[in-house]
Motif scaffolding. Structure first.
Motif, PDB file in Angstrom:
ATOM      1  N   VAL A 187       0.813  -1.134   0.060  1.00  0.00           N
ATOM      2  CA  VAL A 187      -0.112  -0.086  -0.052  1.00  0.00           C
ATOM      3  C   VAL A 187       0.840   1.171   0.110  1.00  0.00           C
ATOM      4  N   LEU A 188       2.066   1.282   0.286  1.00  0.00           N
ATOM      5  CA  LEU A 188       3.052   2.327   0.193  1.00  0.00           C
ATOM      6  C   LEU A 188       3.290   2.972  -1.049  1.00  0.00           C
ATOM      7  N   LYS A 189       2.878   2.135  -2.075  1.00  0.00           N
ATOM      8  CA  LYS A 189       2.857   2.504  -3.446  1.00  0.00           C
ATOM      9  C   LYS A 189       1.909   3.686  -3.606  1.00  0.00           C
ATOM     10  N   GLU A 190       0.815   3.684  -2.930  1.00  0.00           N
ATOM     11  CA  GLU A 190      -0.152   4.680  -3.076  1.00  0.00           C
ATOM     12  C   GLU A 190       0.014   5.836  -2.389  1.00  0.00           C
ATOM     13  N   LEU A 191       0.905   6.017  -1.559  1.00  0.00           N
ATOM     14  CA  LEU A 191       1.341   7.229  -0.741  1.00  0.00           C
ATOM     15  C   LEU A 191       1.734   8.298  -1.605  1.00  0.00           C
ATOM     16  N   ASP A 192       1.457   9.420  -1.438  1.00  0.00           N
ATOM     17  CA  ASP A 192       2.137  10.606  -2.234  1.00  0.00           C
ATOM     18  C   ASP A 192       3.705  10.875  -1.552  1.00  0.00           C
ATOM     19  N   GLU A 193       4.366  11.526  -2.264  1.00  0.00           N
ATOM     20  CA  GLU A 193       5.492  11.837  -1.959  1.00  0.00           C
ATOM     21  C   GLU A 193       5.775  12.300  -0.513  1.00  0.00           C
ATOM     22  N   ARG A 194       5.031  13.403  -0.355  1.00  0.00           N
ATOM     23  CA  ARG A 194       5.138  14.221   0.896  1.00  0.00           C
ATOM     24  C   ARG A 194       4.862  13.099   2.297  1.00  0.00           C
ATOM     25  N   GLN A 195       3.604  12.343   2.054  1.00  0.00           N
ATOM     26  CA  GLN A 195       3.155  11.487   3.117  1.00  0.00           C
ATOM     27  C   GLN A 195       4.234  10.329   3.278  1.00  0.00           C
ATOM     28  N   PHE A 196       4.896   9.887   2.145  1.00  0.00           N
ATOM     29  CA  PHE A 196       5.899   8.750   2.324  1.00  0.00           C
ATOM     30  C   PHE A 196       7.087   9.290   3.118  1.00  0.00           C
ATOM     31  N   GLU A 216      22.947   3.515   8.792  1.00  0.00           N
ATOM     32  CA  GLU A 216      23.906   3.384   7.651  1.00  0.00           C
ATOM     33  C   GLU A 216      23.411   2.557   6.397  1.00  0.00           C
ATOM     34  N   TRP A 217      22.439   1.575   7.025  1.00  0.00           N
ATOM     35  CA  TRP A 217      21.677   0.697   5.800  1.00  0.00           C
ATOM     36  C   TRP A 217      20.609   1.877   5.069  1.00  0.00           C
ATOM     37  N   LEU A 218      20.235   2.466   5.902  1.00  0.00           N
ATOM     38  CA  LEU A 218      19.126   3.290   5.114  1.00  0.00           C
ATOM     39  C   LEU A 218      19.875   4.160   4.251  1.00  0.00           C
ATOM     40  N   LEU A 219      21.004   4.958   4.526  1.00  0.00           N
ATOM     41  CA  LEU A 219      21.919   5.797   3.659  1.00  0.00           C
ATOM     42  C   LEU A 219      22.242   5.014   2.460  1.00  0.00           C
ATOM     43  N   GLU A 220      22.634   3.900   2.744  1.00  0.00           N
ATOM     44  CA  GLU A 220      23.308   3.052   1.420  1.00  0.00           C
ATOM     45  C   GLU A 220      22.066   2.673   0.487  1.00  0.00           C
ATOM     46  N   ASN A 221      20.976   2.730   1.024  1.00  0.00           N
ATOM     47  CA  ASN A 221      19.480   2.323   0.093  1.00  0.00           C
ATOM     48  C   ASN A 221      18.832   3.493  -0.190  1.00  0.00           C
ATOM     49  N   ILE A 222      19.405   4.462  -0.162  1.00  0.00           N
ATOM     50  CA  ILE A 222      18.451   5.784  -0.562  1.00  0.00           C
ATOM     51  C   ILE A 222      17.832   5.767  -1.735  1.00  0.00           C
ATOM     52  N   TYR A 223      18.433   5.206  -2.755  1.00  0.00           N
ATOM     53  CA  TYR A 223      17.885   4.959  -4.258  1.00  0.00           C
ATOM     54  C   TYR A 223      16.578   4.127  -4.162  1.00  0.00           C
ATOM     55  N   GLU A 224      16.975   2.954  -3.563  1.00  0.00           N
ATOM     56  CA  GLU A 224      15.992   1.813  -3.447  1.00  0.00           C
ATOM     57  C   GLU A 224      14.749   2.048  -2.680  1.00  0.00           C
ATOM     58  N   ILE A 225      14.962   2.845  -1.571  1.00  0.00           N
ATOM     59  CA  ILE A 225      13.821   3.205  -0.871  1.00  0.00           C
ATOM     60  C   ILE A 225      12.931   4.474  -1.594  1.00  0.00           C
ATOM     61  N   ASP A 226      13.819   5.162  -2.108  1.00  0.00           N
ATOM     62  CA  ASP A 226      13.142   6.323  -2.959  1.00  0.00           C
ATOM     63  C   ASP A 226      12.217   5.698  -4.053  1.00  0.00           C
ATOM     64  N   ASP A 227      12.736   4.536  -4.525  1.00  0.00           N
ATOM     65  CA  ASP A 227      11.953   3.880  -5.823  1.00  0.00           C
ATOM     66  C   ASP A 227      10.837   3.221  -5.372  1.00  0.00           C
ATOM     67  N   ARG A 228      10.782   2.931  -3.862  1.00  0.00           N
ATOM     68  CA  ARG A 228       9.779   2.014  -3.142  1.00  0.00           C
ATOM     69  C   ARG A 228      10.030   0.479  -3.761  1.00  0.00           C
ATOM     70  N   GLU A 229      11.206   0.027  -3.615  1.00  0.00           N
ATOM     71  CA  GLU A 229      11.282  -1.507  -4.085  1.00  0.00           C
ATOM     72  C   GLU A 229      10.906  -2.369  -3.107  1.00  0.00           C
ATOM     73  N   PRO A 230       9.684  -3.048  -3.404  1.00  0.00           N
ATOM     74  CA  PRO A 230       9.188  -3.889  -2.503  1.00  0.00           C
ATOM     75  C   PRO A 230       9.628  -4.688  -1.276  1.00  0.00           C
ATOM     76  N   ASP A 231      11.109  -5.503  -1.714  1.00  0.00           N
ATOM     77  CA  ASP A 231      11.583  -6.344  -0.797  1.00  0.00           C
ATOM     78  C   ASP A 231      12.467  -5.279   0.074  1.00  0.00           C
ATOM     79  N   VAL A 232      13.024  -4.147  -0.513  1.00  0.00           N
ATOM     80  CA  VAL A 232      13.796  -3.286   0.395  1.00  0.00           C
ATOM     81  C   VAL A 232      12.733  -2.459   1.364  1.00  0.00           C
TER      82      VAL A 232
END
Length: 383
Positions: A187-196, A216-232
């Motif tokens: 359902v996180l895919k449905e959130l607008d950028e500001r809510q996410f 540190e893991w969060l910083l290393e996965n900035i792009y994957e989190i921003d792209d909302r990759e399901p497993d990440v």
């Protein structure tokens, strides 16, 4: 935190006094919700007792429009009667008036102590539903189905429920544990950028206060989190829940260590109130974290480079690190902290960082230090 290879990101069990209390399950759909609900009821003559119970889903208009029909189709038929109570979305409706309307609806639907409420939505829905469940008929069961990042990693876990009272945030409430937290990460895919981004402030907070490696893991996965990759996203939500779970298990009623979860919230709530809730909760928490890191630096607990890194790391996750074009002052923000329920017997219990990944409770922070930290957040535009 243990190696991610050894972790199960599908289910966590929350226990109190070494006794299992409820599970947090992580899924990529709502498909297994009926099965998980049926597990909460014993079988009688080969049939789940849920068939003899009523379920009432409480949600807001926005969430109902997104997921209401899907939940209705899944749950219709697994219980005696399914009903929905839908209220207007927004923090301004997190009031005793809304709770009164819910009580009236539950009475009309003849909801009993054997029945169950289901909170479908973000933090406001979860807090209101939990409080209604805690107080209706002196307490009935409820289930959390969090649909925002903030509620999935924070407000749905730990049993804190409540509503705002006049100008005081979360002033009226109760501790009431859910029977289940069903987290559908998709359902996180449905959130607008500001809510996410707002929810991500709580995620960052977890790393800052308890787990440097996670930070540190969060910083290393900035792009994957921003792209909302399901497993990440599933790993991120689960690891944040692990941190909150460990804290609340040790201190379920917030008598001590659980207060560490309030890092960034004292000033954050002050900003939220001063802005008349035009800023989202997570945006205010991010600003509050920066101010708290600033005070931690001034107290000599962390270095200037660490403070600046913490401040700047909110930027790639689309969170504010400064206040501009505002209609309130630093004094108003600090004034709001005096009415914050986190004050203990007139003494401000403030959460500081001893180092990245470790927070401490401090009762020596002065009003002047709060004022300086908030002033440092404000950018005064040149005339």
């Amino acid at each position: 935190m243990e190696s991610t290879k050894e972790q199960n990101f599908g289910r966590l069990s929350v226990s109190f006094q070494k006794k299992p209390c409820y599970d947090i399950v992580f899924e990529h759909s709502f498909d297994r919700l009926p099965e998980e609900l049926q597990k909460l009821f014993p079988e009688e003559m080969g049939e789940s007792l849920l068939k003899k119970r009523n379920l009432c889903v409480i949600t807001d208009r926005n969430v109902d429009g997104l997921f209401g029909n899907e939940i209705k189709n899944l749950l219709q038929g697994i219980c005696r009667e399914l009903s929905f109570y839908v209220f207007s979305a927004g923090e301004e409706h997190k009031t005793l008036d809304t709770v009164s309307d819910i009580y009236r609806f539950l009475i009309e639907k003849k909801i009993t102590r054997k029945d169950m409420l289901i909170a479908l939505g973000g933090g406001v829905v979860g807090d209101i539903t939990g409080f209604a469940a805690a107080s209706f008929l002196r307490g009935i069961d409820f289930v959390q189905i969090p649909t925002t990042l903030l509620s999935q990693v924070d407000s749905s876990i730990g049993g804190k429920t409540g509503v705002d009272f006049e100008q005081y945030k979360n002033m009226v409430g109760a501790f009431h544990m859910p029977r289940l937290v069903y987290t559908n990460v998709s359902v996180l895919k449905e959130l607008d950028e500001r809510q996410f981004a707002s929810g991500f402030a709580e995620v960052m907070k977890h790393g800052l206060i308890r787990d440097r490696k996670y930070y540190e893991w969060l910083l290393e996965n900035i792009y994957e989190i921003d792209d909302r990759e399901p497993d990440v996203l599933q790993e991120m939500v689960c690891r944040s829940c692990m941190i909150k779970k460990k804290v609340v298990e040790k201190d379920p009623m917030e008598q001590g260590e659980r207060a560490l979860l309030n890092f960034g919230h004292t000033i954050g709530h002050g900003i939220e109130k001063a802005s008349s809730f035009t800023l989202l909760h997570g945006e205010c928490v991010a600003l509050g974290c920066i101010a708290a890191a600033n005070i931690s630096y001034r107290h000599g607990l962390i270095g200037e480079d660490e403070y600046l890194e913490i401040r700047d790391m909110f930027v790639p996750f689309h969170l504010p690190i400064a206040l501009r074009e505002i209609s309130f002052t630093a004094k108003e923000v600090v004034g709001n902290t005096k009415s914050d329920k986190k004050n203990a017997s007139g003494t401000l219990r403030f959460i500081l960082l001893q180092k990245l990944g470790r927070a401490v409770i401090d009762e020596t922070v002065t009003e002047e230090e709060l004022l300086e930290a908030v002033e440092d957040l404000i950018i005064h535009e040149e005339a």
